[in-house]
Structure formats: C-alpha cells, structure tokens
Design a protein around this motif. Structure first.
Motif, PDB file in Angstrom:
ATOM      1  N   THR A  38     -17.214   6.582 -25.670  1.00  0.00           N
ATOM      2  CA  THR A  38     -18.335   5.665 -25.468  1.00  0.00           C
ATOM      3  C   THR A  38     -17.800   4.334 -24.951  1.00  0.00           C
ATOM      4  O   THR A  38     -16.730   3.884 -25.362  1.00  0.00           O
ATOM      5  CB  THR A  38     -19.088   5.429 -26.799  1.00  0.00           C
ATOM      6  OG1 THR A  38     -19.449   6.690 -27.347  1.00  0.00           O
ATOM      7  CG2 THR A  38     -20.345   4.604 -26.581  1.00  0.00           C
ATOM      8  N   ARG A  40     -19.229   0.487 -22.561  1.00  0.00           N
ATOM      9  CA  ARG A  40     -20.321  -0.286 -21.964  1.00  0.00           C
ATOM     10  C   ARG A  40     -19.923  -0.693 -20.558  1.00  0.00           C
ATOM     11  O   ARG A  40     -18.814  -1.148 -20.337  1.00  0.00           O
ATOM     12  CB  ARG A  40     -20.611  -1.522 -22.814  1.00  0.00           C
ATOM     13  CG  ARG A  40     -21.690  -2.428 -22.240  1.00  0.00           C
ATOM     14  CD  ARG A  40     -22.159  -3.464 -23.227  1.00  0.00           C
ATOM     15  NE  ARG A  40     -22.874  -2.896 -24.353  1.00  0.00           N
ATOM     16  CZ  ARG A  40     -24.158  -2.519 -24.328  1.00  0.00           C
ATOM     17  NH1 ARG A  40     -24.856  -2.650 -23.224  1.00  0.00           N
ATOM     18  NH2 ARG A  40     -24.730  -2.036 -25.395  1.00  0.00           N
ATOM     19  N   CYS A  70     -22.712   7.599 -15.639  1.00  0.00           N
ATOM     20  CA  CYS A  70     -23.368   6.827 -16.698  1.00  0.00           C
ATOM     21  C   CYS A  70     -24.878   7.026 -16.602  1.00  0.00           C
ATOM     22  O   CYS A  70     -25.475   6.774 -15.555  1.00  0.00           O
ATOM     23  CB  CYS A  70     -23.056   5.343 -16.557  1.00  0.00           C
ATOM     24  SG  CYS A  70     -21.352   4.949 -16.883  1.00  0.00           S
ATOM     25  N   SER A  96     -28.994   9.637 -13.405  1.00  0.00           N
ATOM     26  CA  SER A  96     -28.189   8.430 -13.274  1.00  0.00           C
ATOM     27  C   SER A  96     -29.040   7.217 -13.635  1.00  0.00           C
ATOM     28  O   SER A  96     -30.221   7.175 -13.320  1.00  0.00           O
ATOM     29  CB  SER A  96     -27.690   8.311 -11.832  1.00  0.00           C
ATOM     30  OG  SER A  96     -27.036   7.097 -11.639  1.00  0.00           O
ATOM     31  N   CYS A 107     -22.408   3.902 -21.842  1.00  0.00           N
ATOM     32  CA  CYS A 107     -22.084   5.194 -21.236  1.00  0.00           C
ATOM     33  C   CYS A 107     -21.420   6.049 -22.296  1.00  0.00           C
ATOM     34  O   CYS A 107     -20.630   5.544 -23.091  1.00  0.00           O
ATOM     35  CB  CYS A 107     -21.120   5.028 -20.067  1.00  0.00           C
ATOM     36  SG  CYS A 107     -21.847   4.191 -18.669  1.00  0.00           S
TER      37      CYS A 107
END
Length: 131
Positions: A38, A40, A70, A96, A107
């Motif tokens: 994970t 960002r 993502c 997307s 993401c």
C-alpha cells in the motif's frame, strides 16, 4: 472535443507512505497469506493524472516484478474469502483513477503469488498520463 493525453514526467507523481504486510483472507486457515503493498500517490502536475502505473518488485529466493495500476480502491483482505478476494482484486485492476492536480489517492496491490523468503519490496512510479 477530446483532450489529448500526455505522458507525465517522473517528478510529477510522488509516491509516499509505502509499506507491505502479510494479511490473511477470511477463510485462509493454514493457507499462505497474501502480501499487500500500500502507498499514496500525489499528483504534482498542473493537469489531472490518469493511468498511474507502479512497478512493484518483490525479492526473496527469486525476484518478481509486476506493473500495477492505481485505482484508489483499498480492499480489507480480512473481509473476503480467498476466492472472493481474487475476483475483487481483478475487478479493481481493470479500472484507473483520475487524480486532480494537487490531490492524492491510496494505491494498493494484493499479491497471491510472491517469492518465498520475501525480504525486499521496491515500488516506483512506472508511468502516468495527464489530461
């Protein structure tokens, strides 16, 4: 009229707070857990970003690499049985997210198959398109 897509430069999408963890689906029992990465991404471009792809490299006894798009969707692994998780993950990967200038999204990538002895994870922004 349609707006043309342009490839965004490497400094225009910033990746932060990346971490990986083993997580167990609801019905896993003694089965192998999944590995969840994970992070960002923040869009520093003056235009909206689409199709932000990350390159995820997992290193253990072998090395595997995968390109992940993502989507902004985050899955709570423990809520799903392994078979459901595989389907949800596949559905999420088929879309997307659109990220406005200055905005960010989370993401996530779920790996069912990863190298034994996993010891290193690296994640880089592979590409992004702007509109």
């Amino acid at each position: 009229p349609k707006l043309a897509r342009t490839r965004l430069g490497p400094g225009q999408i910033h990746l932060s707070n990346v971490h990986g963890a083993f997580e167990a689906p609801r019905d896993s029992g003694d089965a192998r857990p999944v590995f969840v990465v994970t992070g960002r991404v923040t869009n520093n471009a003056p235009v909206a970003a689409e199709r932000i792809d990350l390159s995820v490299r997992l290193v253990g006894t072998e090395t595997t690499s995968e390109r992940v798009t993502c989507t902004g969707a985050v899955v709570n692994v423990a809520q799903f049985k392994a078979q459901e998780l595989a389907l949800v993950t596949k559905l999420h990967r088929s879309r997307s997210a659109r990220v406005a200038p200055g905005a960010s999204i989370v993401c996530q990538a779920v790996f069912f198959d990863y190298p034994a002895g996993l010891r290193t994870v690296s994640v880089d922004v592979a590409s992004a398109q702007g509109r």
